[in-house]
Structures are given as C-alpha cells and as structure tokens.
Design a protein around this motif. Structure first.
Motif, PDB file in Angstrom:
ATOM      1  N   LEU A 137      89.356  18.339  59.523  1.00  0.00           N
ATOM      2  CA  LEU A 137      88.023  18.533  58.947  1.00  0.00           C
ATOM      3  C   LEU A 137      86.934  18.550  60.020  1.00  0.00           C
ATOM      4  CD1 LEU A 137      88.296  16.409  55.707  1.00  0.00           C
ATOM      5  CD2 LEU A 137      87.916  18.878  55.856  1.00  0.00           C
TER       6      LEU A 137
ATOM      7  N   THR B  62      81.622  18.271  57.077  1.00  0.00           N
ATOM      8  CA  THR B  62      82.928  17.921  56.512  1.00  0.00           C
ATOM      9  C   THR B  62      82.816  17.721  55.003  1.00  0.00           C
ATOM     10  OG1 THR B  62      82.588  15.596  57.043  1.00  0.00           O
ATOM     11  CG2 THR B  62      83.811  16.902  58.641  1.00  0.00           C
TER      12      THR B  62
ATOM     13  N   LEU C   7      85.016  19.614  52.299  1.00  0.00           N
ATOM     14  CA  LEU C   7      85.793  18.898  51.285  1.00  0.00           C
ATOM     15  C   LEU C   7      85.421  19.378  49.887  1.00  0.00           C
ATOM     16  CD1 LEU C   7      85.853  15.240  52.628  1.00  0.00           C
ATOM     17  CD2 LEU C   7      87.834  16.707  52.184  1.00  0.00           C
TER      18      LEU C   7
ATOM     19  N   ALA D 247      90.716  22.090  51.728  1.00  0.00           N
ATOM     20  CA  ALA D 247      91.146  21.514  53.006  1.00  0.00           C
ATOM     21  C   ALA D 247      92.664  21.351  53.091  1.00  0.00           C
ATOM     22  CB  ALA D 247      90.443  20.187  53.254  1.00  0.00           C
TER      23      ALA D 247
END
Length: 145
Positions: free
Chosen positions: A8, A19, A23, A28
């Motif tokens: 990430l 990140t 997400l 991811a």
C-alpha cells in the motif's frame, strides 16, 4: 513492515493517492494477488523488499522506476490502479526475467475496471457502473470549474 503495508505504501507513492484512498477501492488484495501470480517467482517480493530497503518515499520510488527489472513492473502497477488492467510485460523484459501464463494484457476483473483511479481523477464513474440521476450529463463534473 508487513507486505500488505509495503504494497500500500509503494502503491500510494506511485499513484499519488493515499493508502486510505487505495484501501477504499477494495482492490488492494486483488492487485497483490495479481502481481504475485502474474510475475515470475520472486519479483513481486523483490519489488517490496527494494521499496523497504530503500527507505520508502521518493528516493525509493526513483530507484524502483529507474531499475530495468522493477521499473516496468512499477509502471504496470500504476496502470493496474488507474485502469484495472494489466499489460503484458515487454518482450525484452520477458526474455531477461521470465514470464508466466498470466502475463498477458487484460482487464483484471470487472470490479478492477470500476474501481480504477482514472474515474476518481476524472470526477466520474465507470460507464454503466453507477447511477448518475436525471440530467447529470448536463452538469460539469464535481471539482471542475
């Protein structure tokens, strides 16, 4: 640092999204599986280890992007996040580092296409994947002026 965190962090540095944004796409884990299954053995791990050993951040990104083995992989990762597609690695790369049967140009999944960051950048959503509401086509995208 766990590989998920490294993945990430590297993805955030490569895409310019946080990140948390990445997400939020829900992609991811699928993208990690895609890299691991599509690249020859050990290259995905090498990408994450190089990112971590270089200390992350801009210097690590520059190192990876300039590397003849990892740079094309990083460019494919960017494309994966933005478009949900994987492009077959270049022939000279495949000759030097190997290939797998999954290394072919393709849309990774319908969900990947819909979650592509290109839609967020454009202030839109993937065609036929979201409800706009009546006359939405007559309004400028959010954030445009």
């Amino acid at each position: 640092m766990q590989s998920n965190d490294s993945f990430l962090a590297l993805s955030a540095a490569l895409t310019g999204f946080s990140t948390l944004d990445l997400l939020g796409t829900g992609m991811a884990q699928e993208y990690q599986r895609t890299l691991d299954a599509t690249l020859p053995p050990g290259i995905y791990r090498e990408l994450l280890e190089t990112w971590a050993s270089a200390g992350g951040g801009e210097a690590a990104t520059d190192q990876i992007m300039g590397d003849p083995k990892l740079g094309p992989v990083a460019r494919n990762l960017i494309q994966l996040w933005y478009c949900g597609t994987w492009s077959a690695m270049p022939d000279d790369w495949r000759s030097a580092y190997g290939t797998t049967p999954l290394d072919m140009s393709r849309v990774v999944s319908p969900e990947a296409f819909q979650a592509g960051l290109q839609w967020a950048v454009a202030g839109a959503h993937a065609p036929a994947s979201g409800q706009q509401g009546f006359a939405a086509w007559a309004l400028p995208p959010e954030g445009s002026s």
